[in-house]
Design a protein around this motif. Structure first.
Motif, PDB file in Angstrom:
ATOM      1  N   LEU A 175      -2.820 -11.511  23.524  1.00 19.76           N
ATOM      2  CA  LEU A 175      -3.602 -11.124  22.366  1.00 19.76           C
ATOM      3  C   LEU A 175      -2.607 -10.611  21.327  1.00 19.76           C
ATOM      4  CD1 LEU A 175      -6.733 -10.608  21.875  1.00 19.76           C
ATOM      5  CD2 LEU A 175      -6.277  -8.281  22.597  1.00 19.76           C
ATOM      6  N   VAL A 176      -2.705 -11.113  20.100  1.00 24.31           N
ATOM      7  CA  VAL A 176      -1.907 -10.575  19.004  1.00 24.31           C
ATOM      8  C   VAL A 176      -2.879  -9.962  18.010  1.00 24.31           C
ATOM      9  CG1 VAL A 176      -0.366 -11.093  17.064  1.00 24.31           C
ATOM     10  CG2 VAL A 176       0.019 -12.179  19.274  1.00 24.31           C
ATOM     11  N   ILE A 177      -2.700  -8.683  17.723  1.00 21.96           N
ATOM     12  CA  ILE A 177      -3.490  -7.999  16.709  1.00 21.96           C
ATOM     13  C   ILE A 177      -2.539  -7.770  15.546  1.00 21.96           C
ATOM     14  CG2 ILE A 177      -4.869  -5.973  16.140  1.00 21.96           C
ATOM     15  CD1 ILE A 177      -5.358  -5.683  19.208  1.00 21.96           C
ATOM     16  N   ALA A 178      -2.804  -8.442  14.426  1.00 27.11           N
ATOM     17  CA  ALA A 178      -1.886  -8.440  13.297  1.00 27.11           C
ATOM     18  C   ALA A 178      -2.476  -7.709  12.092  1.00 27.11           C
ATOM     19  CB  ALA A 178      -1.543  -9.884  12.910  1.00 27.11           C
ATOM     20  N   ALA A 179      -1.641  -6.920  11.429  1.00 28.89           N
ATOM     21  CA  ALA A 179      -2.055  -6.186  10.226  1.00 28.89           C
ATOM     22  C   ALA A 179      -1.762  -6.979   8.960  1.00 28.89           C
ATOM     23  CB  ALA A 179      -1.356  -4.835  10.177  1.00 28.89           C
ATOM     24  N   GLY A 180      -1.044  -8.091   9.080  1.00 30.10           N
ATOM     25  CA  GLY A 180      -0.676  -8.869   7.897  1.00 30.10           C
ATOM     26  C   GLY A 180       0.550  -8.282   7.210  1.00 30.10           C
ATOM     27  N   MET A 181       0.826  -8.780   6.014  1.00 26.66           N
ATOM     28  CA  MET A 181       2.027  -8.402   5.282  1.00 26.66           C
ATOM     29  C   MET A 181       1.909  -6.974   4.727  1.00 26.66           C
ATOM     30  SD  MET A 181       3.951 -10.404   2.182  1.00 26.66           S
ATOM     31  CE  MET A 181       2.675 -10.136   0.965  1.00 26.66           C
ATOM     32  N   LYS A 182       2.972  -6.201   4.926  1.00 27.85           N
ATOM     33  CA  LYS A 182       3.056  -4.829   4.413  1.00 27.85           C
ATOM     34  C   LYS A 182       4.367  -4.683   3.635  1.00 27.85           C
ATOM     35  CE  LYS A 182      -0.752  -3.621   6.398  1.00 27.85           C
ATOM     36  NZ  LYS A 182      -1.942  -3.460   5.595  1.00 27.85           N
ATOM     37  N   PRO A 183       4.427  -3.749   2.664  1.00 25.17           N
ATOM     38  CA  PRO A 183       5.596  -3.658   1.784  1.00 25.17           C
ATOM     39  C   PRO A 183       6.826  -2.992   2.395  1.00 25.17           C
ATOM     40  CG  PRO A 183       3.994  -1.980   1.203  1.00 25.17           C
ATOM     41  CD  PRO A 183       3.357  -2.856   2.260  1.00 25.17           C
ATOM     42  N   ASN A 184       6.678  -2.372   3.568  1.00 20.24           N
ATOM     43  CA  ASN A 184       7.837  -1.750   4.209  1.00 20.24           C
ATOM     44  C   ASN A 184       7.561  -1.562   5.702  1.00 20.24           C
ATOM     45  OD1 ASN A 184       6.706   0.994   4.736  1.00 20.24           O
ATOM     46  ND2 ASN A 184       6.626   1.092   2.500  1.00 20.24           N
ATOM     47  N   PRO A 185       8.599  -1.252   6.476  1.00 20.58           N
ATOM     48  CA  PRO A 185       8.424  -1.130   7.937  1.00 20.58           C
ATOM     49  C   PRO A 185       7.813   0.191   8.402  1.00 20.58           C
ATOM     50  CG  PRO A 185      10.733  -0.908   7.359  1.00 20.58           C
ATOM     51  CD  PRO A 185      10.002  -1.229   6.088  1.00 20.58           C
ATOM     52  N   GLY A 186       7.283   1.012   7.494  1.00 24.54           N
ATOM     53  CA  GLY A 186       6.671   2.275   7.884  1.00 24.54           C
ATOM     54  C   GLY A 186       5.265   2.132   8.441  1.00 24.54           C
ATOM     55  N   TYR A 187       4.684   0.947   8.368  1.00 25.53           N
ATOM     56  CA  TYR A 187       3.333   0.709   8.880  1.00 25.53           C
ATOM     57  C   TYR A 187       3.403   0.346  10.357  1.00 25.53           C
ATOM     58  CZ  TYR A 187       1.824   0.607   4.034  1.00 25.53           C
ATOM     59  OH  TYR A 187       1.547   0.946   2.746  1.00 25.53           O
ATOM     60  N   SER A 215       3.209   9.985   2.512  1.00 22.47           N
ATOM     61  CA  SER A 215       3.430   9.969   1.078  1.00 22.47           C
ATOM     62  C   SER A 215       4.759  10.644   0.756  1.00 22.47           C
ATOM     63  CB  SER A 215       2.283  10.696   0.377  1.00 22.47           C
ATOM     64  OG  SER A 215       2.472  10.680  -1.006  1.00 22.47           O
ATOM     65  N   GLY A 216       5.548  10.036  -0.108  1.00 21.26           N
ATOM     66  CA  GLY A 216       6.834  10.590  -0.505  1.00 21.26           C
ATOM     67  C   GLY A 216       7.972  10.286   0.446  1.00 21.26           C
ATOM     68  N   GLN A 217       7.663   9.701   1.611  1.00 21.68           N
ATOM     69  CA  GLN A 217       8.705   9.365   2.591  1.00 21.68           C
ATOM     70  C   GLN A 217       9.450   8.122   2.115  1.00 21.68           C
ATOM     71  OE1 GLN A 217       7.214   8.214   6.432  1.00 21.68           O
ATOM     72  NE2 GLN A 217       9.011   9.010   7.483  1.00 21.68           N
ATOM     73  N   MET A 218      10.771   8.170   2.144  1.00 22.67           N
ATOM     74  CA  MET A 218      11.584   7.026   1.725  1.00 22.67           C
ATOM     75  C   MET A 218      11.504   5.925   2.779  1.00 22.67           C
ATOM     76  SD  MET A 218      12.956   7.678  -1.212  1.00 22.67           S
ATOM     77  CE  MET A 218      14.352   6.601  -1.341  1.00 22.67           C
ATOM     78  N   GLN A 219      11.243   4.708   2.319  1.00 20.29           N
ATOM     79  CA  GLN A 219      11.180   3.548   3.196  1.00 20.29           C
ATOM     80  C   GLN A 219      11.958   2.413   2.542  1.00 20.29           C
ATOM     81  OE1 GLN A 219       9.695   3.058   6.189  1.00 20.29           O
ATOM     82  NE2 GLN A 219       8.883   5.121   6.304  1.00 20.29           N
ATOM     83  N   PRO A 220      12.656   1.607   3.341  1.00 17.05           N
ATOM     84  CA  PRO A 220      13.304   0.434   2.750  1.00 17.05           C
ATOM     85  C   PRO A 220      12.225  -0.526   2.228  1.00 17.05           C
ATOM     86  CG  PRO A 220      13.530   0.429   5.143  1.00 17.05           C
ATOM     87  CD  PRO A 220      12.867   1.708   4.768  1.00 17.05           C
ATOM     88  N   GLN A 221      12.486  -1.155   1.115  1.00 19.85           N
ATOM     89  CA  GLN A 221      11.524  -2.095   0.540  1.00 19.85           C
ATOM     90  C   GLN A 221      11.776  -3.479   1.135  1.00 19.85           C
ATOM     91  OE1 GLN A 221       8.860  -1.008  -1.513  1.00 19.85           O
ATOM     92  NE2 GLN A 221       9.712   0.783  -0.502  1.00 19.85           N
ATOM     93  N   VAL A 222      11.283  -3.637   2.356  1.00 21.40           N
ATOM     94  CA  VAL A 222      11.441  -4.867   3.123  1.00 21.40           C
ATOM     95  C   VAL A 222      10.057  -5.249   3.626  1.00 21.40           C
ATOM     96  CG1 VAL A 222      12.495  -5.908   5.169  1.00 21.40           C
ATOM     97  CG2 VAL A 222      13.756  -4.194   3.859  1.00 21.40           C
TER      98      VAL A 222
END
Length: 129
Positions: A51-63, A89-96
């Protein structure tokens, strides 16, 4: 990710990235394909069901996605509750761009899958089952 979890006739194991890398190439290729679109996907391979439960595309790896609860529906079918965590909120995340997902080996009937935050079902999409 922990060991195998059970609930009356249903068991599952969330597979780590290390375990996923050991899977056959055809299954890894399928996972990489379906993880890009939100939904729940299934595939049978050599007597097992994934089973793969996918959230789809997100703007950074913090999700992230996590299984938060198991229950049993009135019809006897297992239910799995999945929580999506978002970066603080306010946490730095790479934009990947990232594609958070859970890869789960299941035994027993396929579960209903719900969003823990809202209680809304996550729909099964076309799968190779």
């Amino acid at each position: 990710m922990g060991g195998e979890q059970q609930k009356k006739g249903f068991s599952y194991r969330v597979l780590s990235v290390k375990e996923q890398k050991k899977m056959p190439g055809s299954v890894r290729k399928w996972i990489n394909k379906v993880r890009t679109e939100k939904g729940v996907y299934t595939r049978r391979h050599r007597g097992g069901c994934y089973l793969v439960i996918a959230a789809g595309m997100k703007p950074n790896p913090g999700y992230r996605l996590e299984v938060s609860k198991l229950s049993k529906e009135e019809d006897g079918r297992p239910a799995m509750w999945v929580r999506e965590t978002i970066p603080e909120s306010g946490q730095m995340q790479p934009q990947v761009i990232s594609y958070p997902c859970l890869v789960i080996r299941v035994k027993g009937g396929l579960p209903h899958v719900f969003r823990a935050e809202s209680g809304n079902p996550i729909q099964y999409r076309d799968s190779d089952i």
